[in-house]
Design a protein around this motif. Structure first.
Motif, mmCIF file in Angstrom:
data_model
loop_
_atom_site.group_PDB
_atom_site.id
_atom_site.type_symbol
_atom_site.label_atom_id
_atom_site.label_comp_id
_atom_site.label_asym_id
_atom_site.label_seq_id
_atom_site.Cartn_x
_atom_site.Cartn_y
_atom_site.Cartn_z
ATOM 1 N N ARG A 21 0.781 -1.055 -0.031
ATOM 2 C CA ARG A 21 0.054 0.027 -0.065
ATOM 3 C C ARG A 21 0.636 1.359 0.121
ATOM 4 O O ARG A 21 0.690 2.189 -0.693
ATOM 5 C CB ARG A 21 -1.010 0.279 1.265
ATOM 6 C CG ARG A 21 -1.566 1.393 1.437
ATOM 7 C CD ARG A 21 -2.142 1.143 2.815
ATOM 8 N NE ARG A 21 -2.756 2.790 3.272
ATOM 9 C CZ ARG A 21 -2.099 3.631 3.879
ATOM 10 N NH1 ARG A 21 -0.620 3.184 4.011
ATOM 11 N NH2 ARG A 21 -2.289 4.589 4.230
ATOM 12 N N THR A 22 1.761 1.383 0.969
ATOM 13 C CA THR A 22 2.930 2.323 0.994
ATOM 14 C C THR A 22 3.591 2.693 -0.128
ATOM 15 O O THR A 22 3.753 3.835 -0.787
ATOM 16 C CB THR A 22 3.734 2.190 2.330
ATOM 17 O OG1 THR A 22 3.002 1.905 3.241
ATOM 18 C CG2 THR A 22 4.698 3.507 2.315
ATOM 19 N N ARG A 24 2.663 1.550 -3.403
ATOM 20 C CA ARG A 24 1.947 2.108 -4.460
ATOM 21 C C ARG A 24 1.599 3.602 -4.428
ATOM 22 O O ARG A 24 1.328 4.092 -5.563
ATOM 23 C CB ARG A 24 0.745 1.322 -4.615
ATOM 24 C CG ARG A 24 0.927 -0.203 -5.001
ATOM 25 C CD ARG A 24 -0.467 -0.860 -5.168
ATOM 26 N NE ARG A 24 -1.175 -1.186 -3.983
ATOM 27 C CZ ARG A 24 -1.108 -1.974 -3.038
ATOM 28 N NH1 ARG A 24 -0.191 -2.874 -3.503
ATOM 29 N NH2 ARG A 24 -1.801 -2.271 -1.972
ATOM 30 N N ALA A 25 1.291 4.085 -3.023
ATOM 31 C CA ALA A 25 1.067 5.421 -3.035
ATOM 32 C C ALA A 25 2.344 6.327 -3.270
ATOM 33 O O ALA A 25 2.242 7.435 -3.548
ATOM 34 C CB ALA A 25 0.663 5.646 -1.243
ATOM 35 N N VAL A 27 4.487 5.630 -5.500
ATOM 36 C CA VAL A 27 4.635 5.640 -6.939
ATOM 37 C C VAL A 27 3.476 6.595 -7.600
ATOM 38 O O VAL A 27 3.862 7.387 -8.493
ATOM 39 C CB VAL A 27 4.487 4.232 -7.477
ATOM 40 C CG1 VAL A 27 4.117 4.353 -8.998
ATOM 41 C CG2 VAL A 27 5.647 3.395 -7.003
ATOM 42 N N ARG A 28 2.310 6.578 -6.978
ATOM 43 C CA ARG A 28 1.024 7.196 -7.388
ATOM 44 C C ARG A 28 1.334 8.593 -7.312
ATOM 45 O O ARG A 28 0.726 9.339 -8.106
ATOM 46 C CB ARG A 28 -0.250 6.773 -6.710
ATOM 47 C CG ARG A 28 -1.309 7.326 -7.373
ATOM 48 C CD ARG A 28 -2.713 6.685 -6.738
ATOM 49 N NE ARG A 28 -2.669 6.711 -5.429
ATOM 50 C CZ ARG A 28 -2.608 5.690 -4.381
ATOM 51 N NH1 ARG A 28 -2.144 4.492 -4.970
ATOM 52 N NH2 ARG A 28 -2.536 5.896 -3.377
ATOM 53 N N GLN A 29 1.672 9.120 -6.300
ATOM 54 C CA GLN A 29 1.946 10.383 -5.735
ATOM 55 C C GLN A 29 3.251 11.003 -6.431
ATOM 56 O O GLN A 29 3.642 12.101 -6.094
ATOM 57 C CB GLN A 29 2.313 10.824 -4.369
ATOM 58 C CG GLN A 29 0.622 10.262 -3.715
ATOM 59 C CD GLN A 29 0.880 9.986 -2.074
ATOM 60 O OE1 GLN A 29 2.074 10.217 -1.692
ATOM 61 N NE2 GLN A 29 -0.541 9.641 -1.486
ATOM 62 N N GLY A 30 4.081 10.110 -7.214
ATOM 63 C CA GLY A 30 5.040 10.804 -7.772
ATOM 64 C C GLY A 30 6.458 10.843 -6.983
ATOM 65 O O GLY A 30 7.565 11.185 -7.454
ATOM 66 N N ASP A 31 6.394 10.486 -5.786
ATOM 67 C CA ASP A 31 7.467 10.242 -4.610
ATOM 68 C C ASP A 31 8.814 9.625 -5.296
ATOM 69 O O ASP A 31 9.787 10.093 -4.941
ATOM 70 C CB ASP A 31 7.040 10.183 -3.464
ATOM 71 C CG ASP A 31 8.149 10.053 -2.373
ATOM 72 O OD1 ASP A 31 8.854 11.218 -2.399
ATOM 73 O OD2 ASP A 31 8.503 9.192 -1.334
ATOM 74 N N ARG A 84 5.438 11.441 4.908
ATOM 75 C CA ARG A 84 4.687 10.512 5.079
ATOM 76 C C ARG A 84 4.003 9.701 6.155
ATOM 77 O O ARG A 84 3.057 9.560 6.270
ATOM 78 C CB ARG A 84 5.464 8.878 4.255
ATOM 79 C CG ARG A 84 4.584 7.627 3.873
ATOM 80 C CD ARG A 84 5.299 6.739 3.445
ATOM 81 N NE ARG A 84 5.921 6.979 1.861
ATOM 82 C CZ ARG A 84 7.001 7.427 1.704
ATOM 83 N NH1 ARG A 84 7.811 7.422 2.431
ATOM 84 N NH2 ARG A 84 7.261 7.619 0.459
#
Length: 256
Positions: A21-22, A24-25, A27-31, A84
């Protein structure tokens, strides 16, 4: 088979689910993509204006510069870790997990998984751009130690930043607190120019502070050498890990 046994989820499975979950978040948020690209940007920003003046005495400036870019990448990884953790706290994720049969260590361990991955991305980005401008490793074993030392330095910072994010629950506060020491330690270091380039009164601090020692240790490892700064850097890493780790145990004990 009892219902409890049927629905039992092992700690490893819980860790994998929370880590997924962490990540994927991130990657999704561009971090994670930013973690890879940021060292490239900072390398070019310092390499272009300083290269000619630094190479007048011979040598490749890319070989000198890249270690502090890696160290700076670890600082940005720590800032991302604090952000985070603060967002998880502000969003109530920690509270929800404490109401479930989940180990108290699992949320932090899942965040650490994403933080280590971001640290790896930062090192990879730095090595890609550094290699394009002439940075080279001289020895496989020393190169492995280079990467491990950089990640260990980043992890020590991440532990403290994660704790700050959990305690404050405010991403803005954490970013402000972490940005100032990062700027001071990186800019007032031997990462970009030798200590002789600073006024005499501040040279002892510049030469001996942790960023300078870490950059010197990584620079030596890149050249295949185990220099005096290496054990000093390891001592800094161990000290920061012990201090921040003890603070985590204390804070978590009070939160239960």
């Amino acid at each position: 088979m009892s219902s409890d046994a049927q629905w039992h989820v092992s700690p490893v499975q819980q860790w994998a689910a929370l880590s997924g979950r962490t990540v994927r978040a991130a990657v999704r948020q561009g971090d994670l993509p930013f973690g890879f690209l940021a060292p490239m940007i900072f390398f070019v920003c310092f390499y272009v204006p300083l290269r000619h003046s630094m190479e007048t005495g011979g040598g490749r400036y890319a070989q000198y510069l890249l270690p502090v870019i890696v160290v700076q990448g670890m600082f940005f990884t720590a800032m991302s870790a604090g952000d985070r953790a603060a967002r998880d706290t502000a969003g109530g994720m920690g509270t929800r997990l404490r109401s479930l049969p989940v180990g108290a260590w699992l949320p932090a361990a899942a965040r650490m998984s994403a933080n280590v991955l971001r640290g790896v991305a930062a090192i990879a980005g730095a090595l890609v751009i550094g290699s394009a401008f002439g940075f080279r490793f001289h020895g496989f074993g020393a190169a492995v130690v280079f990467v491990v030392l950089a990640l260990a330095f980043g992890l020590a910072l991440v532990i403290g930043a994660d704790l700050l994010g959990v305690v404050t629950g405010d991403p803005g506060t954490g970013a402000t607190v972490l940005l100032i020491p990062q700027l001071l330690l990186v800019m007032l270091s031997t990462g970009f120019v030798p200590a002789q380039g600073f006024p005499g009164w501040i040279q002892p601090f510049v030469r001996n502070q942790p960023v300078s020692q870490a950059a010197a240790a990584l620079r030596g490892l890149a050249d295949g050498k185990y220099v005096a700064a290496l054990p000093i850097t390891i001592a800094w890493i161990a000290g920061l890990t012990v201090v921040f780790g003890a603070a985590v145990v204390l804070v978590e004990g009070r939160r239960r």
